[in-house]
Design a protein around this motif. Structure first.
Motif, short mmCIF file in Angstrom:
data_model
loop_
_atom_site.label_atom_id
_atom_site.label_comp_id
_atom_site.label_asym_id
_atom_site.label_seq_id
_atom_site.Cartn_x
_atom_site.Cartn_y
_atom_site.Cartn_z
N TYR A 119 0.83 -1.21 0.00
CA TYR A 119 0.00 0.00 0.00
C TYR A 119 0.87 1.26 0.00
O TYR A 119 0.55 2.26 -0.67
N TYR A 120 1.96 1.22 0.73
CA TYR A 120 2.87 2.38 0.74
C TYR A 120 3.47 2.62 -0.64
O TYR A 120 3.59 3.77 -1.10
N ASN A 121 3.84 1.54 -1.32
CA ASN A 121 4.43 1.68 -2.66
C ASN A 121 3.43 2.28 -3.65
O ASN A 121 3.79 3.14 -4.47
N VAL A 122 2.19 1.83 -3.58
CA VAL A 122 1.17 2.39 -4.47
C VAL A 122 0.92 3.84 -4.11
O VAL A 122 0.73 4.69 -5.01
N ALA A 123 0.93 4.16 -2.83
CA ALA A 123 0.75 5.55 -2.41
C ALA A 123 1.84 6.44 -2.99
O ALA A 123 1.56 7.54 -3.50
N ARG A 124 3.08 5.96 -2.97
CA ARG A 124 4.18 6.74 -3.53
C ARG A 124 4.01 6.94 -5.04
O ARG A 124 4.33 8.01 -5.57
N GLU A 125 3.52 5.90 -5.70
CA GLU A 125 3.31 6.04 -7.14
C GLU A 125 2.25 7.09 -7.44
O GLU A 125 2.39 7.91 -8.36
N LEU A 126 1.17 7.08 -6.67
CA LEU A 126 0.12 8.08 -6.87
C LEU A 126 0.62 9.49 -6.54
O LEU A 126 0.27 10.46 -7.23
N ILE A 127 1.43 9.61 -5.50
CA ILE A 127 2.01 10.91 -5.17
C ILE A 127 2.91 11.39 -6.31
O ILE A 127 2.84 12.56 -6.73
N GLY A 128 3.71 10.47 -6.82
CA GLY A 128 4.62 10.83 -7.91
C GLY A 128 3.90 11.28 -9.15
O GLY A 128 4.38 12.14 -9.90
N ARG A 129 2.73 10.71 -9.41
CA ARG A 129 1.95 11.11 -10.59
C ARG A 129 1.08 12.33 -10.34
O ARG A 129 0.38 12.79 -11.24
N GLY A 130 1.11 12.82 -9.10
CA GLY A 130 0.34 14.03 -8.78
C GLY A 130 -1.11 13.78 -8.44
O GLY A 130 -1.93 14.71 -8.44
#
Length: 573
Positions: A179-190
């Motif tokens: 879940y943390y990894n997916v959260a980082r991906e969403l943050i990175g994509r804005g």
């Protein structure tokens, strides 16, 4: 009611091609109702909806018709043999060997009758389509909906008792790094940001459709703030990761909904992972991620989850993931049966219920304790099906379904709940009484009662004594016809004859009995009361967990067999 446009169009186009470009509404209606029987609840609206679509389809040229059918044809297919055998309708967007379903309980309570609808339907469809069935424990709230270790086990035990063996079992508390990894991906994509607003302030902004002041932070700023959430620099309630959505969405709860929040696990430790994590996902975030990574193709859930699908759709859209097919069902209710977890737990605390398997309840442990068979529960759920409308299951329906199964399994015995002693003078031929354990299965043997003394003492039920005091003849089952002789300090009855035909013809009362010197104390446990009576000793041939029938009383599950007494729990008449 909202109709599935893709399904309706698929059937109309198929029908139009079959009949030379002109679809026929009656045959289309029949096909649609065979797949979506719940649409009968809005039949008039459905007919008008079909007519409006047919008018458009019938205006198309043959080439346009064929081209459009290519877009919709996957929504119509010939049922497989397995689909035809099942009481459930064919599954849309389903291929043999590729269907993956899941049941996702929160281990903060046991399963109950309402839980069985998504569980059994999900499993049955996975079996029909030769796919996979997953059990996923959604245990990511150690504070408000705190999981309990005993419930993990009880839930799995009940699932297996139902004859369901999951292909895979997952625990969301093991998946936080994902879940943390997916959260980082969403943050990175804005598409996600860390909100530092107090919850009341954010609520006011959201209701007004105004952006949170932190919404405009750059991905790098949000990444830094998210790392601080994980490292413990923020306390519970000081930071939340939110998913960017439409701030003008008509439902304020969808606007920038929360994905991850901080929980003080030193104060609220998780029963499986303790204090290892402090940032926990909320339902819509972990659910969407797990459905994708587990390959779930079809989700069966209550109609109340439609708003959750709207929220989860943003995750699928932002990460270019394919959504599962969602199929909704209504709630189940049982008159007099409480299914609310909070009400049941409150009742246990207040002493209204002894435990989660109290016979008053409609939990799976309670139904198991009462002697309900898994096949009966499965049959009822499959009969109710997947209609989006709410359904009420009367207890008499449950009892009827269970009776069909246990009647052939349950050996017969005599038991009295309110014992009343009578005696009679034995006649010579009353020395050994044999009664079949089951009237339809002689191979199971007989129950034996030996009478040697001159006077025989029996327990009968006090209700039966109140019927025979009128001095009308009555029949003691298996022994003979009697009449009341005297009722002073002791109640004496007198043998008349053993003419069964006469007893039936003249309407004698048939009475069960237990020999005083061939008895064992029996505790009869009912939902609302308990009786301390007697059973015949032959019942000791049975085993704990067997379902038996006490003649003229009902079906019971044997809960305990001791040397001096037995406990039985009432199932139904």
């Amino acid at each position: 009611m909202v109709f599935d446009e893709r399904l309706v169009m698929a059937f109309i186009l198929e029908n139009a091609i079959k009949y030379g470009g002109k679809a026929r509404s009656k045959s289309v209606l029949g096909k649609i109702l065979s797949v979506k029987p719940e649409y009968r609840n809005a039949i008039k609206d459905l007919i008008e909806y079909i007519k409006s679509k047919i008018e458009y389809v019938n205006s198309l040229s043959q080439d346009e018709l064929l081209k459009l059918y290519e877009e919709y044809k996957d929504y119509v297919k010939t049922p497989t043999k397995a689909e035809k055998k099942s009481p459930l309708p064919p599954l849309p967007n389903a291929e043999i060997g590729k269907v993956v379903t899941r049941f996702a309980p929160n281990p903060d309570f046991v399963l109950h009758l309402g839980s069985l609808r998504p569980l059994i339907i999900s499993y049955e469809y996975a079996k029909i389509y030769e796919g996979r069935f997953i059990v996923r424990f959604e245990d990511t709230d150690p504070r408000t909906k705190k999981p309990k270790l005993e419930y993990y086990k009880l839930i799995l035990d009940d699932i297996r008792w139902l004859g369901i063996e999951p292909d895979e079992v997952y625990y969301q508390s093991d998946r936080l790094e994902l879940y943390y990894n997916v959260a980082r991906e969403l943050i990175g994509r804005g598409y996600a940001y860390v909100c530092l607003c107090p919850s009341e302030e954010f609520s006011k902004l959201s209701k007004s459709g105004v952006a949170c002041p932190h919404r405009g932070q750059s991905p790098s700023e949000n990444m830094e703030l998210f790392d601080k959430m994980l490292s413990g620099e923020f306390k519970e309630g000081e930071a939340v990761l939110r998913i960017k959505t439409d701030l003008s969405h008509p439902n304020p709860s969808v606007r920038d909904w929360p994905a991850l929040r901080i929980i003080d696990t030193k104060r609220y430790p998780h029963p499986r992972v303790g204090v290892k994590y402090r940032v926990w996902p909320l339902y819509n975030f972990s659910c969407a991620i797990d459905d994708y990574y587990m390959g779930v193709t079809h989700v069966f859930r209550g109609v109340e989850h439609k708003v959750n699908e709207e929220k989860q759709r943003y995750i699928y859209k932002y990460l270019d993931w394919k959504e599962p097919t969602y199929i909704h069902h209504g709630r189940l209710a049982i008159p007099g049966g409480i299914l609310s977890k909070s009400k049941i737990l409150k009742g246990i605390r207040e002493g209204l219920y002894k435990s989660v398997d109290d016979p008053k309840l409609a939990t799976v442990p309670a139904l198991r304790r009462r002697g309900f068979r898994p096949e009966a529960l499965k049959n009822i759920i499959l009969r109710v099906g997947i209609s989006p409308s709410n359904a009420v299951i009367d207890f008499s329906l449950l009892a009827s379904e269970n009776r069909k199964i246990v009647d052939r399994l349950a050996n017969r015995y005599f038991g009295v709940r309110n014992p009343f002693k009578v005696y009679f003078k034995r006649v010579s031929h009353i020395d050994l009484i044999k009664i079949r354990k089951h009237p339809d299965y002689p191979e199971r043997g007989v129950r034996r009662f030996e009478f040697r003394d001159e006077y025989i003492s029996l327990y009968i039920d006090f209700e039966d004594y109140s019927n025979i005091i009128s001095r009308d003849p009555f029949r003691l089952i298996g022994i003979g016809n009697f009449i009341l002789e005297e009722a002073d300090k002791q109640v004496k009855i007198r043998y008349i004859d053993n003419d069964v035909k006469k007893a039936k013809k003249e309407g004698y009362k048939f009475i069960h009995w237990v020999p005083v010197d061939h008895s064992i104390k029996c505790i009869f446990i009912y939902p609302d009361t308990t009786y301390e009576g007697y059973s015949e000793l032959n019942i000791l041939d049975e085993k704990v967990d067997s379902v038996i029938q006490f003649e003229r009383i009902g079906y019971f599950r044997i809960e305990d067999l001791g040397r001096n007494n037995i406990n039985v729990v009432f199932a139904h008449d």
